[in-house]
Design a protein around this motif. Structure first.
Motif, PDB file in Angstrom:
ATOM      1  N   THR A 168      47.092  81.030  37.899  1.00 42.35           N
ATOM      2  CA  THR A 168      47.588  82.380  38.152  1.00 42.35           C
ATOM      3  C   THR A 168      49.114  82.327  38.318  1.00 42.35           C
ATOM      4  O   THR A 168      49.697  81.255  38.480  1.00 42.35           O
ATOM      5  CB  THR A 168      46.956  82.971  39.416  1.00 42.35           C
ATOM      6  N   TYR A 169      49.735  83.500  38.305  1.00 45.14           N
ATOM      7  CA  TYR A 169      51.185  83.536  38.503  1.00 45.14           C
ATOM      8  C   TYR A 169      51.555  82.967  39.870  1.00 45.14           C
ATOM      9  O   TYR A 169      52.601  82.313  40.009  1.00 45.14           O
ATOM     10  CB  TYR A 169      51.696  84.969  38.373  1.00 45.14           C
ATOM     11  N   ARG A 170      50.718  83.207  40.859  1.00 43.07           N
ATOM     12  CA  ARG A 170      51.002  82.677  42.198  1.00 43.07           C
ATOM     13  C   ARG A 170      50.954  81.148  42.196  1.00 43.07           C
ATOM     14  O   ARG A 170      51.813  80.492  42.792  1.00 43.07           O
ATOM     15  CB  ARG A 170      49.988  83.226  43.208  1.00 43.07           C
ATOM     16  N   GLN A 171      49.968  80.589  41.498  1.00 45.47           N
ATOM     17  CA  GLN A 171      49.859  79.134  41.422  1.00 45.47           C
ATOM     18  C   GLN A 171      51.024  78.529  40.655  1.00 45.47           C
ATOM     19  O   GLN A 171      51.545  77.484  41.029  1.00 45.47           O
ATOM     20  CB  GLN A 171      48.534  78.746  40.773  1.00 45.47           C
ATOM     21  N   VAL A 172      51.444  79.200  39.590  1.00 40.62           N
ATOM     22  CA  VAL A 172      52.606  78.731  38.835  1.00 40.62           C
ATOM     23  C   VAL A 172      53.846  78.771  39.710  1.00 40.62           C
ATOM     24  O   VAL A 172      54.686  77.848  39.685  1.00 40.62           O
ATOM     25  CB  VAL A 172      52.820  79.583  37.566  1.00 40.62           C
ATOM     26  N   ALA A 173      53.981  79.832  40.516  1.00 41.31           N
ATOM     27  CA  ALA A 173      55.134  79.955  41.410  1.00 41.31           C
ATOM     28  C   ALA A 173      55.160  78.815  42.424  1.00 41.31           C
ATOM     29  O   ALA A 173      56.223  78.254  42.723  1.00 41.31           O
ATOM     30  CB  ALA A 173      55.088  81.308  42.122  1.00 41.31           C
ATOM     31  N   GLU A 174      53.993  78.441  42.937  1.00 39.35           N
ATOM     32  CA  GLU A 174      53.929  77.351  43.916  1.00 39.35           C
ATOM     33  C   GLU A 174      54.308  76.016  43.289  1.00 39.35           C
ATOM     34  O   GLU A 174      55.063  75.238  43.872  1.00 39.35           O
ATOM     35  CB  GLU A 174      52.518  77.269  44.503  1.00 39.35           C
ATOM     36  N   VAL A 175      53.810  75.773  42.076  1.00 40.75           N
ATOM     37  CA  VAL A 175      54.092  74.500  41.408  1.00 40.75           C
ATOM     38  C   VAL A 175      55.563  74.411  41.002  1.00 40.75           C
ATOM     39  O   VAL A 175      56.209  73.365  41.160  1.00 40.75           O
ATOM     40  CB  VAL A 175      53.193  74.339  40.152  1.00 40.75           C
ATOM     41  N   SER A 176      56.103  75.518  40.488  1.00 43.83           N
ATOM     42  CA  SER A 176      57.484  75.505  39.999  1.00 43.83           C
ATOM     43  C   SER A 176      58.511  75.789  41.092  1.00 43.83           C
ATOM     44  O   SER A 176      59.716  75.736  40.836  1.00 43.83           O
ATOM     45  CB  SER A 176      57.645  76.531  38.878  1.00 43.83           C
ATOM     46  N   ARG A 177      58.021  76.136  42.302  1.00 46.69           N
ATOM     47  CA  ARG A 177      58.891  76.445  43.434  1.00 46.69           C
ATOM     48  C   ARG A 177      59.829  77.611  43.128  1.00 46.69           C
ATOM     49  O   ARG A 177      61.023  77.598  43.422  1.00 46.69           O
ATOM     50  CB  ARG A 177      59.699  75.204  43.847  1.00 46.69           C
TER      51      ARG A 177
END
Length: 592
Positions: free
Chosen positions: A238-247
């Motif tokens: 999800t976009y939230r998971q991508v945000a967490e991984v990419s900081r």
């Protein structure tokens, strides 16, 4: 002032237009037809003159003379949206809507100026597309919006099962990738083709533009790289998971993903995996006499998915076949090999048992937006992998093909066939299938849960413009190559059941030569083959061959027999030509 005869003719046409219902009524009462058409001709003349100078300066082309007359005619007699210029009669014909500016008159003039400046060797679709894009760039915002709306009404054409052509989408894609200057480059390329005697028909034009767009490079920033890397590693994130991984913040991730989608760099689409439905994939390597073209040996194969020429090495072409699992279908490949071998044509058939994809942005420099692969370091890394047996420590990324055992009826197969064509929206699927919302939703949910429909991300136009095939026919070399490839920008690994490997890797410009030099110095027992751009076959999803009662595939017997007969004839003729060439040096030189 216009000549008397011309004014009379324009007046007559204007009267016809003024009888048009509704929106043309105001015109009758406010402007006299003769004055109207005189004003129109005056506008056309000025626009044409200004546009001619611009085209000559920008593209170096000579534009046709200013039209001698402007006529409003019936829409059925107009070749292009809004109107068209008749070079023979030096007459501009316009649609009644153009007279009313529903279709911008300036857009028609700009398009027709460039359209008629192109060499005649270029097909009309190509001239229309390029000229329409030129008009869009020239128009101001209100007229540009109207122009695009009309342009989008040109219907889509399916050139082949896996290749569609849409005039507006094609040019919008190129503009999104390369900006306005890309039009100048493409116009120059086509003009040069005509100068050197190369003409393009419609199919050749679509093929060329499809490949041309792949060579446009879009620059990625540091945030873009992080986001794309995260999505490729986990397509379900999800976009939230991508945000967490990419900081990065979730809103910033959403903004950047939407931007990359608009630029056609990042694409999310659904696919129907062949392996889950019992469609087996084979790669066929062919080599005949050096002067021959082995691609014609597989052109009529009913299972041909695509074929690529090999630019260097022992093989000449590599073809991909998508074969529904049926004993008659697979036996035809054995017959193919037997026919070719008996006529002196080398063939290597490799079935894909498991597949894996590796993506790495480690060597992408976002500061200069360019790939910088350190080939000397890659050579050292290869030596270390072999010396320290590091290949035994790396986790496998290839997944064996596994056929689904879920019951599938004809409607399920129709859905999968449409998904394979790129038709994925609920509305489009319902229109194609004529089924209700609930029925479709239930079917889609079942197919997705069983892995028969998958959503994947793909990234395009990031500077990976060369492709190389590497073949390893012993397990140790395949494992080492697998490990080594994880540092390359993109690699597609396709293993046979015995762990022989066929790997395709995408590289930046100049990368194929550097790769071959590196592998040569490593002395691994592999075959390296730089590839040309692929040519799509005529393959289509074989829904009609699905036997619902048996839950298995049938065979296109007639098509197979036709292909094998043609294959036998072609290969025998090739053998005779080869024998004749070897006896007569003169003939051999002539054929070369």
């Amino acid at each position: 002032m216009l000549p008397k005869t011309q004014v009379t003719d324009l007046s007559t046409r204007a009267v016809i237009v003024s009888r048009h219902a509704g929106k043309h009524e105001a015109l009758k009462s406010e402007i006299h037809p003769i004055h109207l058409m005189t004003d129109i001709y005056s506008r056309v003349s000025k626009l044409w003159l200004d546009c001619s100078k611009m085209i000559t300066q920008r593209f170096g082309l000579e534009v046709s003379p200013i039209p001698k007359s402007v006529k409003v005619i019936n829409a059925h007699n107009i070749e292009r949206i809004g109107g068209n210029y008749n070079a023979f009669g030096k007459e501009l014909k316009i649609h009644p809507d153009t007279l009313q500016e529903t279709i911008p008159l300036a857009g028609v003039v700009y398009r027709e100026c460039l359209f008629n400046a192109f060499p005649p060797e270029l097909c009309s679709e190509a001239k229309r597309d390029l000229a329409s894009e030129f008009a869009r760039q020239m128009l101001k915002r209100p007229d540009r919006i109207k122009w695009v709306q009309e342009w989008q009404t040109i219907p889509t054409q399916r050139v082949r099962t896996n290749l569609q052509y849409n005039s507006y989408n094609l040019m919008n894609w190129i503009y999104a990738l390369g900006g306005s200057s890309e039009l100048d480059s493409i116009v120059h390329e086509f003009v040069c083709m005509a100068r050197y005697g190369k003409s393009l028909d419609f199919d050749e034009y679509v093929e060329y533009m499809n490949l041309r767009t792949q060579n446009i490079v879009v620059e990625l920033g540091q945030a873009d790289v992080k986001i794309v890397d995260a999505l490729l590693k986990d397509p379900t994130a999800t976009y939230r998971q991508v945000a967490e991984v990419s900081r990065l913040s979730e809103s910033w991730v959403c903004t950047r993903i939407n931007r990359l989608k608009r630029k056609y760099v990042l694409m999310n689409f659904a696919t129907a995996p062949f392996s889950r439905i019992g469609i087996r994939t084979f790669y066929v390597l062919l080599a005949g006499p050096s002067w021959s073209d082995p691609s014609k040996l597989v052109t009529h194969c009913p299972f041909l998915y695509d074929v690529q020429s090999i630019l260097n090495g022992p093989w000449q072409i590599i073809a991909r076949l998508a074969v529904p699992d049926n004993i008659e279908n697979t036996r035809s490949l054995d017959q193919m090999s037997s026919i070719l071998n008996s006529n002196g044509i080398a063939v290597d058939v490799a079935e894909t048992y498991s597949v894996g994809i590796s993506n790495s942005f480690y060597h992408y420099n976002p500061k200069i937006c360019r790939w910088e692969i350190p080939w000397v370091a890659m050579r050292g890394w290869g030596h270390r992998i072999r010396k320290e047996s590091l290949d035994q420590l790396v986790e496998r990324i290839d997944v064996p093909a596994k056929t689904s055992d879920v019951y599938l009826d004809s409607l399920d197969m129709s859905i999968l066939a449409l998904i394979q064509k790129g038709i994925t929206s609920t509305r489009a699927l319902r229109n194609e299938l004529s089924i209700g919302q609930t029925n479709l939703s239930t079917r889609m949910k079942k197919l997705r849960s069983d892995g028969l429909i998958r959503s994947i991300w793909n990234v395009l136009n990031i500077g990976l413009v060369e492709r190389v095939a590497i073949r390893a026919t012993d397990r140790k070399s395949a494992d080492i190559l697998d490990t080594w490839s994880r540092e390359l920008p993109r690699a597609f690994l396709r293993y046979e059941e015995n762990r022989n490997l066929l790997m395709m890797t995408d590289l930046p410009a100049g990368g194929s030569t550097r790769l071959m030099d590196t592998l040569r110095s490593l002395r691994w027992p592999v075959t390296v083959s730089p590839l040309s751009s692929g040519i799509w076959g005529h393959w289509k999803y074989p829904e009609s061959m699905w036997n619902v009662e048996r839950q298995g595939w049938q065979s296109p017997t007639d098509e197979i027999n036709t292909w094998l007969n043609q294959l036998r004839e072609e290969s025998e003729n090739l053998a005779v030509e080869t024998s004749s060439s070897s006896r007569s040096p003169h003939v051999s030189r002539r054929r070369r």
